[in-house]
Write an enzyme that holds these catalytic residues in place. Sequence first.
Site: not given
Ligand code: IMP
Length: 432
Positions: A13, A16, A40-41, A222
């Site tokens: 977040d 990017k 989420g972009h 991420q």
């Molecule tokens: P997962 O990727 O859904 O397995 O989540 C694992 C961890 O990564 C959690 O803490 C999510 O909140 C975090 N996470 C996954 N995708 C994003 C993103 O695009 N932005 C911020 N945090 C993310």
Amino acid sequence: MSNVVVVGAQWGDEGKGRIVDWLAERADIVARYNGGHNAGHTLVVDGKTYKLALLPSGVVRGKLGLIGNGVAVDPEALLAEIGRMQALGVEVTPQTLRVAETATLVLPIHRAIDAAQEGLRAKPIGTTLRGIGPAYEDKVGRRGLRVCDLGEPELLADKLEQLLRHHNAWFRGLGLEPFALEPMLQGLLALAPRILPFAGPVWHLLDRAHADGRRTVFEGSQAVMLDVDWGSYPFVTSSTTIAAGAATGTGVSPARIGRVLGVSKVYATRVGEGPFPTEQAGGLGELLRERGREFGVNTGRPRRCGWLDAALLRQGVKVAGIDALALTKIDVLDGFEAIDVCVGYELDGQRLDHAPASLAAQRRAVPVYRRFAGWEQPTQGVRSLDRLPAQALALVRGIEEIVGVPVDIVTTGPERDDTIVIRDPFGHPFAG
Ligand code: IMP
């Protein structure tokens, strides 16, 4: 130098999407290499907001979008997102989007596993519940389904049966309803004719593009601190988020990766659980959340907020191979009296310049801050370095000094052009 990799340098977040969007205008191709629709972009173009999850950000600009083999692709989510983009006037066709034939599929069963696993954990990770982690587990467990399998109904049925045999034993053990083969198979076969036209050898396209001198932006999802190896394990995502992931996740040679741009806010946020040494739980955290509109793009979850952890950032820069930074959201700090930046930690009476490996030690580590003066004059919308208040410039220079890499870009507002370019990351003088 023809390529740039954009990597989140914190916990995601960082903004990017808009940096990729800015770079995409100067490139030919935007390629995703990791994650899935957990990302989420957000892009704001001419006042219109585009929320992307699985599609490479370049699609909004009509650039060729590639989804590499390292991405976990939920076919339903992909088609739904293509539909949402089309409703906003963005055409996504097999001419503008190619998906690696070898990308792993995310299936409905993975969402169910994600939720059940979170329920079993004494300390939930706070995943996005999109099924991304379980899909990657199946990939490394060598039972995953791939995009190309959609074109082979018999093989698909066999692989699905294997997959269900594995997971249904677990579901039954937990007293949960097992998944039936036929509806899943029919569901995938129905999606196949809409997905397969997008499938292709992404590695090959990239190789040809390189030979033709075309520029690619590799769009990381991420961030470094959520990387499965380098993040605060187990509170991480399940993919390789760092620049090295661009090579394994698309098939581009590591030698062709080009400049690696790390994106960091001038403060810090984290979604989900896990250590966050500089978190500000009280009024300051709320102020940052409100001013920075820090709520998840896809999940709407409020983000935890705090000061910039430049010690972690410095560590992330080293392991992720970051050459330069894009600093985002400096305008959120307008009007702050003072700004703290973490430069190291105190742990059990010792001073550390990096985060300890164990989670328990990370929780005991106390941040050591360097204080910067705030500024009153707004930075919002400023587009040149010499118009930044002296204190804001001092913060930028201070971060460069602490982290040890130059700042190429500073952003000062939500519009794509609210951007100060100090150096064009493509390595060419900025032409305006
Ligand atoms: P997962 O990727 O859904 O397995 O989540 C694992 C961890 O990564 C959690 O803490 C999510 O909140 C975090 N996470 C996954 N995708 C994003 C993103 O695009 N932005 C911020 N945090 C993310």
